[in-house]
Design a protein around this motif. Structure first.
Motif, PDB file in Angstrom:
ATOM      1  N   SER A   1      -0.737   3.833   6.941  1.00 36.20           N
ATOM      2  CA  SER A   1      -1.450   2.802   5.759  1.00 36.20           C
ATOM      3  C   SER A   1      -2.273   1.665   6.305  1.00 36.20           C
ATOM      4  O   SER A   1      -2.083   0.972   7.417  1.00 36.20           O
ATOM      5  CB  SER A   1      -0.214   2.265   4.874  1.00 36.20           C
ATOM      6  N   ILE A   2      -3.317   1.416   5.631  1.00 31.77           N
ATOM      7  CA  ILE A   2      -4.164   0.253   6.174  1.00 31.77           C
ATOM      8  C   ILE A   2      -3.517  -1.035   5.722  1.00 31.77           C
ATOM      9  O   ILE A   2      -2.919  -1.121   4.924  1.00 31.77           O
ATOM     10  CB  ILE A   2      -5.710   0.409   5.605  1.00 31.77           C
ATOM     11  N   PRO A   3      -3.931  -2.220   6.437  1.00 30.32           N
ATOM     12  CA  PRO A   3      -3.395  -3.415   5.662  1.00 30.32           C
ATOM     13  C   PRO A   3      -3.897  -3.587   4.462  1.00 30.32           C
ATOM     14  O   PRO A   3      -4.940  -3.257   4.174  1.00 30.32           O
ATOM     15  CB  PRO A   3      -4.087  -4.316   7.004  1.00 30.32           C
ATOM     16  N   LEU A   4      -3.120  -4.414   3.877  1.00 29.05           N
ATOM     17  CA  LEU A   4      -3.374  -4.829   2.392  1.00 29.05           C
ATOM     18  C   LEU A   4      -4.735  -5.570   2.506  1.00 29.05           C
ATOM     19  O   LEU A   4      -5.577  -5.384   1.516  1.00 29.05           O
ATOM     20  CB  LEU A   4      -2.344  -5.596   1.846  1.00 29.05           C
TER      21      LEU A   4
ATOM     22  N   ILE B   1      -9.446   5.955  -0.425  1.00 25.83           N
ATOM     23  CA  ILE B   1      -9.204   4.792  -1.440  1.00 25.83           C
ATOM     24  C   ILE B   1      -7.739   4.483  -1.262  1.00 25.83           C
ATOM     25  O   ILE B   1      -6.834   5.698  -1.335  1.00 25.83           O
ATOM     26  CB  ILE B   1      -9.581   5.339  -2.681  1.00 25.83           C
ATOM     27  N   ALA B   2      -7.198   3.443  -0.952  1.00 26.65           N
ATOM     28  CA  ALA B   2      -5.932   3.028  -0.989  1.00 26.65           C
ATOM     29  C   ALA B   2      -5.301   2.838  -2.291  1.00 26.65           C
ATOM     30  O   ALA B   2      -6.069   2.078  -3.271  1.00 26.65           O
ATOM     31  CB  ALA B   2      -5.622   1.728  -0.103  1.00 26.65           C
ATOM     32  N   ILE B   3      -4.034   3.160  -2.549  1.00 33.66           N
ATOM     33  CA  ILE B   3      -3.436   2.787  -3.657  1.00 33.66           C
ATOM     34  C   ILE B   3      -2.197   1.892  -3.455  1.00 33.66           C
ATOM     35  O   ILE B   3      -1.360   1.978  -2.632  1.00 33.66           O
ATOM     36  CB  ILE B   3      -2.550   4.120  -4.156  1.00 33.66           C
ATOM     37  N   ILE B   4      -2.586   0.615  -4.348  1.00 36.96           N
ATOM     38  CA  ILE B   4      -1.571  -0.553  -4.007  1.00 36.96           C
ATOM     39  C   ILE B   4      -0.620  -0.456  -5.390  1.00 36.96           C
ATOM     40  O   ILE B   4      -1.035  -0.329  -6.482  1.00 36.96           O
ATOM     41  CB  ILE B   4      -2.616  -1.758  -3.944  1.00 36.96           C
ATOM     42  N   ALA B   5       0.765  -0.341  -4.917  1.00 35.85           N
ATOM     43  CA  ALA B   5       1.729  -0.534  -6.071  1.00 35.85           C
ATOM     44  C   ALA B   5       1.992  -2.045  -6.161  1.00 35.85           C
ATOM     45  O   ALA B   5       2.362  -2.805  -5.185  1.00 35.85           O
ATOM     46  CB  ALA B   5       2.869   0.214  -5.802  1.00 35.85           C
ATOM     47  N   VAL B   6       1.910  -2.479  -7.312  1.00 35.49           N
ATOM     48  CA  VAL B   6       2.530  -4.062  -7.757  1.00 35.49           C
ATOM     49  C   VAL B   6       3.824  -3.776  -8.872  1.00 35.49           C
ATOM     50  O   VAL B   6       4.175  -2.948  -9.383  1.00 35.49           O
ATOM     51  CB  VAL B   6       1.465  -4.746  -8.410  1.00 35.49           C
TER      52      VAL B   6
ATOM     53  N   ALA C   1      -9.871   0.111  -3.109  1.00 39.17           N
ATOM     54  CA  ALA C   1      -8.486   0.048  -3.475  1.00 39.17           C
ATOM     55  C   ALA C   1      -8.270   0.373  -4.834  1.00 39.17           C
ATOM     56  O   ALA C   1      -9.089  -0.129  -5.769  1.00 39.17           O
ATOM     57  CB  ALA C   1      -7.740  -1.263  -3.004  1.00 39.17           C
ATOM     58  N   ILE C   2      -7.203   0.745  -5.527  1.00 39.61           N
ATOM     59  CA  ILE C   2      -6.841   0.881  -6.899  1.00 39.61           C
ATOM     60  C   ILE C   2      -5.444   0.273  -7.101  1.00 39.61           C
ATOM     61  O   ILE C   2      -4.451   0.864  -6.358  1.00 39.61           O
ATOM     62  CB  ILE C   2      -6.848   2.380  -7.355  1.00 39.61           C
ATOM     63  N   ALA C   3      -5.361  -0.681  -7.814  1.00 40.01           N
ATOM     64  CA  ALA C   3      -3.719  -1.232  -7.844  1.00 40.01           C
ATOM     65  C   ALA C   3      -3.151  -0.468  -9.146  1.00 40.01           C
ATOM     66  O   ALA C   3      -3.956  -0.477 -10.353  1.00 40.01           O
ATOM     67  CB  ALA C   3      -4.040  -2.574  -7.993  1.00 40.01           C
ATOM     68  N   VAL C   4      -2.084  -0.175  -9.183  1.00 36.92           N
ATOM     69  CA  VAL C   4      -1.260   0.423 -10.338  1.00 36.92           C
ATOM     70  C   VAL C   4       0.099  -0.234 -10.278  1.00 36.92           C
ATOM     71  O   VAL C   4       0.470  -0.709  -9.167  1.00 36.92           O
ATOM     72  CB  VAL C   4      -1.182   2.200 -10.027  1.00 36.92           C
ATOM     73  N   GLU C   5       0.791   0.034 -11.248  1.00 35.84           N
ATOM     74  CA  GLU C   5       2.067  -0.530 -11.416  1.00 35.84           C
ATOM     75  C   GLU C   5       3.294   0.305 -10.903  1.00 35.84           C
ATOM     76  O   GLU C   5       3.252   1.694 -11.044  1.00 35.84           O
ATOM     77  CB  GLU C   5       2.436  -0.656 -13.017  1.00 35.84           C
TER      78      GLU C   5
ATOM     79  N   VAL D   1       0.785  -1.307  -0.109  1.00 38.44           N
ATOM     80  CA  VAL D   1      -0.108   0.097   0.111  1.00 38.44           C
ATOM     81  C   VAL D   1       0.810   1.352   0.097  1.00 38.44           C
ATOM     82  O   VAL D   1       1.767   1.411   0.857  1.00 38.44           O
ATOM     83  CB  VAL D   1      -0.921  -0.123   1.100  1.00 38.44           C
ATOM     84  N   ALA D   2       0.932   2.179  -0.939  1.00 41.97           N
ATOM     85  CA  ALA D   2       1.552   3.255  -1.103  1.00 41.97           C
ATOM     86  C   ALA D   2       1.208   4.162   0.062  1.00 41.97           C
ATOM     87  O   ALA D   2       0.179   4.461   0.232  1.00 41.97           O
ATOM     88  CB  ALA D   2       1.366   3.900  -2.521  1.00 41.97           C
ATOM     89  N   PRO D   3       2.328   4.947   0.623  1.00 40.63           N
ATOM     90  CA  PRO D   3       1.958   5.859   1.661  1.00 40.63           C
ATOM     91  C   PRO D   3       1.343   7.088   1.205  1.00 40.63           C
ATOM     92  O   PRO D   3       1.599   7.280   0.101  1.00 40.63           O
ATOM     93  CB  PRO D   3       3.388   5.822   2.199  1.00 40.63           C
ATOM     94  N   GLY D   4       0.635   7.733   2.054  1.00 43.99           N
ATOM     95  CA  GLY D   4      -0.034   8.958   1.752  1.00 43.99           C
ATOM     96  C   GLY D   4       0.809  10.157   1.673  1.00 43.99           C
ATOM     97  O   GLY D   4       2.157  10.095   1.975  1.00 43.99           O
TER      98      GLY D   4
END
Length: 541
Positions: free
Chosen positions: A294-297, A414-419, A366-370, A10-13
């Protein structure tokens, strides 16, 4: 061999806030004072930056205090502090850019040396480039190698000595002075832009002081006042050497947060700048905020996820449920990255606004981005003649899009998840593009990549699950359909032939095979494990 994939996180704010408003209804006297103050402080800032660059690695707190002491009689103690801090930050930024350029040169030299060591025309393998195509290209790259080696040696010497090359106002604008016809500018127009870029009207805040800033002060009612430098004190129209502008400002975005900080006398930084193209003055306000925890994944993925594939002209998005299945129809959010920087930034902001609005409407958290980074991937030595591809990845606003998306999503919950971006486009097209295409929907490669990104964020494999064979639970019509090549290790195919009698009875010593049948995920259990199984009867009394 595939590289090891990084785990999604989870990307930090954001750690700060910046808002901007226009200074409307300024009088000619106000604009004159702003230009005089900005030009005077800009001259002092140029001199201080020169002194800071001259100190290099030998700079210390004593030298910093001496520079500030020299600037104070010509401005004020707070203006001197703002100027010296800005010079130090600019030197540090130039130092980081110098290191990045040094690493880029080293990578280019390594690549050219490797390709020159190979025979002409030899093909490369995975992760390693081959030889050059022709003898002419080999000869040209030999000459380029000498140029890069000399440049690398010079950059290493500068970095070791702490020498940086900085131009206040920008190197690009300084070079434009010699190419005015190509830039479609007159000398007066260029001079106006040059003076606007070198103007210095910014001051950091200070907690405990009135309205959070003593140098550039903005009251809760929107009154703007500036502490004038010592040589311009005769221009003051308010007590204590201050000049009050005739306009009143308001902030439509986050105005209440700013007002709360101002009324509580908390630190707020201000910057006044002039937009030459529009002929307008703007005021930018910024302050620090505590980083959102950051909230847990697992909590972020409780309601599904939206996978987003970043492209040069649009964002391809698809919503996935908690099981990793794409639901609904794919969405595309287009933007145009041509034109000036302000237009490009606005296009990215509008596209992200539409994306976040759609995510809120879907109820996804949650939104997943590269986690893209093209800093080491867009060099001419890595991609050779692929000029259009290098221009494509250079134009993708990966860093700006990631930072802006994180800051905008922080206010929506909304959390941003980096993959890891490895193989998402390739595997997405391989496993998801064809199954998601129908007579009424044409799935693109980018849509399939969005599904792959979302599944990777959820911890699911990108490869789709195995389909059971028709018409029953046997393999008489062929092996199980799974989207993997025939040479893929661990591929599920037809069951191997088991020696022995071809009857429906289960041999008494074949318990291992029954366990393997259960491992095939077939419905029901094998005969050997049923509770009603009868023991084998003796053949003789």
């Amino acid at each position: 061999m595939l590289r090891k994939l990084a785990e999604p996180f989870v990307a930090p704010g954001p750690s700060g806030v910046a808002i901007r408003t226009r200074l409307k209804h300024l009088t000619p006297a106000d604009e004159k004072v702003l230009r005089l103050v900005g030009a005077h402080l800009g001259t002092l800032a140029s001199r201080d930056l020169k002194a800071r660059c001259r100190d290099g690695l030998g700079h210390d707190a004593k030298a910093w205090a001496e520079r500030k002491r020299d600037l104070t009689p010509q401005s004020s103690s707070r203006w001197a502090g703002a100027i010296t801090k800005a010079s130090h930050d600019q030197w540090a930024l130039a130092r980081r850019c110098q290191l990045a350029h040094l690493q880029s040169l080293e990578a280019a030299v390594r690549t050219i040396r490797h390709r020159l060591s190979l025979p002409v025309g030899e093909k490369g393998g995975k992760g390693a480039p081959g030889g050059y195509r022709s003898r002419q290209e080999w000869h040209a790259k030999t000459r380029r190698l000498h140029v890069l080696e000399n440049r690398l040696e010079r950059e290493r010497a500068d970095y070791k000595a702490g020498i940086v090359h900085v131009v206040r106002g920008g190197k690009r604008l300084a070079r434009t002075r010699h190419h005015l016809p190509a830039a479609q500018l007159t000398e007066a127009q260029w001079r106006q832009e040059w003076e606007a870029e070198r103007c210095f009207l910014q001051a950091d805040g200070e907690s405990g002081k009135r309205y959070g800033n003593e140098t550039i002060r903005v009251s809760a009612e929107g009154e703007v006042s500036i502490r004038l430098p010592a040589p311009l004190m005769e221009l003051a129209n308010a007590p204590h050497g201050r000049y009050v502008l005739a306009c009143r400002v308001r902030f439509p975005h986050r105005g209440q947060e700013w007002a709360d900080r101002v009324e509580a006398n908390r630190a707020v930084a201000y910057r006044i700048h002039y937009d030459v193209q529009r002929g307008r003055w703007y005021l930018t306000v910024s302050w620090q905020i505590p980083v959102t925890r950051s909230i847990p994944l697992a909590a972020a993925l409780a309601d599904g996820v939206i996978g987003v594939d970043t492209n040069a002209d649009h964002l391809a998005a698809w919503r996935l449920d908690v099981h990793g299945n794409p639901t609904g129809r794919p969405r595309r959010f287009f933007f145009d990255l041509s034109g000036p920087a302000g237009h490009r930034d606005a296009q990215v902001r509008h596209a992200l606004t539409r994306l976040l609005t759609w995510a809120q409407r879907c109820g996804v958290k949650a939104i997943a981005v590269e986690d893209l980074d093209f800093t080491a991937e867009k060099t001419r030595e890595k991609h050779g003649r692929k000029r259009r591809f290098r221009q494509l990845i250079s134009g993708m606003p990966t860093g700006r899009l990631r930072a802006r998306l994180t800051s905008m999503a922080d206010q929506t919950g909304i959390a941003i998840i980096a993959v890891d971006p490895a193989y998402t486009s390739k595997w997405g097209a391989q496993h998801w593009q064809k199954p998601l295409t129908s007579n009424t929907r044409k799935t693109t490669r980018h849509d399939a990549a969005a599904v792959a990104i979302g599944r990777r964020a959820q911890g699911h494999p990108i490869r789709r699950r195995t389909t059971p064979p028709p018409p029953d639970q046997s393999d008489r019509v062929g092996h199980r359909t799974v989207q993997a090549g025939w040479g893929t290790p661990g591929r599920e195919g037809a069951r191997p032939r088991i020696p022995g009698p071809h009857t429906r009875c289960v041999p008494p010593d074949y318990g291992a095979n029954a366990g393997n049948q259960n491992a095939q995920h077939r419905s029901g259990r094998s005969a050997e494990h049923e509770s009603w199984q009868q023991d084998s009867l003796p053949l003789s009394p």
